[in-house]
Scaffold this motif. Structure first.
Motif, PDB file in Angstrom:
ATOM      1  N   ALA A   3      40.190 -10.508 -43.092  1.00 26.03           N
ATOM      2  CA  ALA A   3      39.941 -10.499 -41.572  1.00 26.03           C
ATOM      3  C   ALA A   3      38.302 -10.646 -41.659  1.00 26.03           C
ATOM      4  CB  ALA A   3      40.209  -9.217 -41.191  1.00 26.03           C
ATOM      5  N   TYR A   4      37.759 -11.175 -40.491  1.00 28.63           N
ATOM      6  CA  TYR A   4      36.426 -11.421 -40.564  1.00 28.63           C
ATOM      7  C   TYR A   4      35.741 -10.798 -39.139  1.00 28.63           C
ATOM      8  CZ  TYR A   4      36.598 -14.857 -44.136  1.00 28.63           C
ATOM      9  OH  TYR A   4      36.955 -15.555 -45.254  1.00 28.63           O
ATOM     10  N   GLU A   5      34.597  -9.879 -39.298  1.00 30.39           N
ATOM     11  CA  GLU A   5      34.119  -9.465 -38.235  1.00 30.39           C
ATOM     12  C   GLU A   5      32.588  -9.426 -38.158  1.00 30.39           C
ATOM     13  OE1 GLU A   5      33.474  -4.870 -36.737  1.00 30.39           O
ATOM     14  OE2 GLU A   5      35.701  -5.651 -36.909  1.00 30.39           O
ATOM     15  N   GLY A   6      31.580 -10.094 -37.260  1.00 30.63           N
ATOM     16  CA  GLY A   6      30.446 -10.378 -37.465  1.00 30.63           C
ATOM     17  C   GLY A   6      30.103 -11.403 -38.432  1.00 30.63           C
ATOM     18  N   GLY A   7      30.852 -12.301 -38.961  1.00 28.89           N
ATOM     19  CA  GLY A   7      30.495 -13.264 -40.020  1.00 28.89           C
ATOM     20  C   GLY A   7      30.678 -12.700 -41.347  1.00 28.89           C
ATOM     21  N   GLN A   8      31.416 -11.495 -41.559  1.00 26.18           N
ATOM     22  CA  GLN A   8      31.550 -10.982 -42.887  1.00 26.18           C
ATOM     23  C   GLN A   8      33.141 -10.601 -43.046  1.00 26.18           C
ATOM     24  OE1 GLN A   8      28.739  -7.621 -42.849  1.00 26.18           O
ATOM     25  NE2 GLN A   8      26.951  -8.952 -43.295  1.00 26.18           N
ATOM     26  N   VAL A   9      33.448 -10.361 -44.283  1.00 31.27           N
ATOM     27  CA  VAL A   9      34.798  -9.874 -44.399  1.00 31.27           C
ATOM     28  C   VAL A   9      34.877  -8.423 -44.357  1.00 31.27           C
ATOM     29  CG1 VAL A   9      36.674  -9.701 -46.078  1.00 31.27           C
ATOM     30  CG2 VAL A   9      35.132 -11.795 -46.043  1.00 31.27           C
ATOM     31  N   THR A  10      36.017  -8.261 -43.470  1.00 34.19           N
ATOM     32  CA  THR A  10      36.030  -6.513 -43.084  1.00 34.19           C
ATOM     33  C   THR A  10      36.692  -6.007 -44.344  1.00 34.19           C
ATOM     34  OG1 THR A  10      38.277  -6.831 -42.289  1.00 34.19           O
ATOM     35  CG2 THR A  10      36.301  -6.744 -40.740  1.00 34.19           C
ATOM     36  N   ILE A  11      36.327  -4.658 -44.724  1.00 35.04           N
ATOM     37  CA  ILE A  11      36.746  -3.751 -45.897  1.00 35.04           C
ATOM     38  C   ILE A  11      38.309  -3.613 -45.518  1.00 35.04           C
ATOM     39  CG2 ILE A  11      36.703  -1.651 -47.019  1.00 35.04           C
ATOM     40  CD1 ILE A  11      33.827  -1.585 -46.218  1.00 35.04           C
ATOM     41  N   PRO A  12      39.013  -3.947 -46.542  1.00 32.62           N
ATOM     42  CA  PRO A  12      40.571  -3.807 -46.311  1.00 32.62           C
ATOM     43  C   PRO A  12      40.895  -2.290 -46.396  1.00 32.62           C
ATOM     44  CG  PRO A  12      40.189  -5.181 -48.226  1.00 32.62           C
ATOM     45  CD  PRO A  12      38.733  -4.912 -47.729  1.00 32.62           C
ATOM     46  N   GLY A  13      42.216  -2.054 -45.585  1.00 35.37           N
ATOM     47  CA  GLY A  13      42.590  -0.900 -45.226  1.00 35.37           C
ATOM     48  C   GLY A  13      43.283  -0.061 -46.497  1.00 35.37           C
ATOM     49  N   GLY A  14      43.737  -0.959 -47.489  1.00 34.74           N
ATOM     50  CA  GLY A  14      44.501  -0.368 -48.735  1.00 34.74           C
ATOM     51  C   GLY A  14      43.878  -1.003 -49.845  1.00 34.74           C
ATOM     52  N   PRO A  15      44.563  -0.547 -50.917  1.00 32.95           N
ATOM     53  CA  PRO A  15      44.002  -1.262 -52.289  1.00 32.95           C
ATOM     54  C   PRO A  15      44.539  -2.755 -52.570  1.00 32.95           C
ATOM     55  CG  PRO A  15      46.098  -0.105 -52.584  1.00 32.95           C
ATOM     56  CD  PRO A  15      45.619   0.053 -51.070  1.00 32.95           C
ATOM     57  N   GLY A  16      43.759  -3.468 -53.369  1.00 31.36           N
ATOM     58  CA  GLY A  16      44.056  -4.801 -53.783  1.00 31.36           C
ATOM     59  C   GLY A  16      43.747  -5.727 -52.753  1.00 31.36           C
ATOM     60  N   LEU A  17      44.360  -6.987 -52.727  1.00 32.50           N
ATOM     61  CA  LEU A  17      43.978  -7.974 -51.581  1.00 32.50           C
ATOM     62  C   LEU A  17      45.104  -8.208 -50.566  1.00 32.50           C
ATOM     63  CD1 LEU A  17      42.900 -10.788 -54.370  1.00 32.50           C
ATOM     64  CD2 LEU A  17      41.693  -9.385 -52.936  1.00 32.50           C
ATOM     65  N   GLY A  18      46.006  -7.117 -50.588  1.00 28.39           N
ATOM     66  CA  GLY A  18      46.888  -7.089 -49.441  1.00 28.39           C
ATOM     67  C   GLY A  18      48.273  -7.969 -49.847  1.00 28.39           C
ATOM     68  N   ILE A  19      48.453  -8.219 -51.056  1.00 27.49           N
ATOM     69  CA  ILE A  19      49.769  -9.071 -51.308  1.00 27.49           C
ATOM     70  C   ILE A  19      50.677  -7.927 -51.938  1.00 27.49           C
ATOM     71  CG2 ILE A  19      48.539 -11.037 -51.963  1.00 27.49           C
ATOM     72  CD1 ILE A  19      48.949 -10.331 -54.749  1.00 27.49           C
ATOM     73  N   GLU A  20      51.763  -8.453 -51.851  1.00 29.19           N
ATOM     74  CA  GLU A  20      53.014  -7.350 -52.350  1.00 29.19           C
ATOM     75  C   GLU A  20      53.760  -8.070 -53.472  1.00 29.19           C
ATOM     76  OE1 GLU A  20      55.644  -5.947 -49.403  1.00 29.19           O
ATOM     77  OE2 GLU A  20      54.044  -5.378 -48.138  1.00 29.19           O
ATOM     78  N   ILE A  21      54.186  -7.360 -54.325  1.00 30.58           N
ATOM     79  CA  ILE A  21      54.721  -8.020 -55.617  1.00 30.58           C
ATOM     80  C   ILE A  21      56.012  -7.571 -55.792  1.00 30.58           C
ATOM     81  CG2 ILE A  21      54.772  -8.163 -58.091  1.00 30.58           C
ATOM     82  CD1 ILE A  21      51.797  -7.474 -58.151  1.00 30.58           C
ATOM     83  N   ASN A  22      57.012  -8.496 -55.812  1.00 30.04           N
ATOM     84  CA  ASN A  22      58.368  -8.165 -55.999  1.00 30.04           C
ATOM     85  C   ASN A  22      58.528  -8.027 -57.369  1.00 30.04           C
ATOM     86  OD1 ASN A  22      61.222  -8.225 -56.195  1.00 30.04           O
ATOM     87  ND2 ASN A  22      61.348  -9.944 -55.115  1.00 30.04           N
TER      88      ASN A  22
END
Length: 51
Positions: A3-22
């Motif tokens: 997610a971008y805001e003001g031309g910068q990537v916003t800080i994620p709300g959780g750990p990691g890159l937001g992927i889920e591993i099966n």
């Protein structure tokens, strides 16, 4: 993905890159194993070759 805001990537709300591993699939594949072998390189005279 990001997610971008003001031309910068916003800080994620959780750990990691937001992927889920099966994890069940990973465990199944790990139990099966693999037969990968490091390639052996040789010169024309059959001596070992370094890269």
């Amino acid at each position: 993905m990001f997610a971008y805001e003001g031309g910068q990537v916003t800080i994620p709300g959780g750990p990691g890159l937001g992927i889920e591993i099966n994890e069940e699939y990973v465990a199944e594949r790990a139990a099966e194993g693999d037969r990968w072998r490091n390639p052996v390189r040789r010169h024309a005279d059959s001596s070992f070759a370094e890269r």
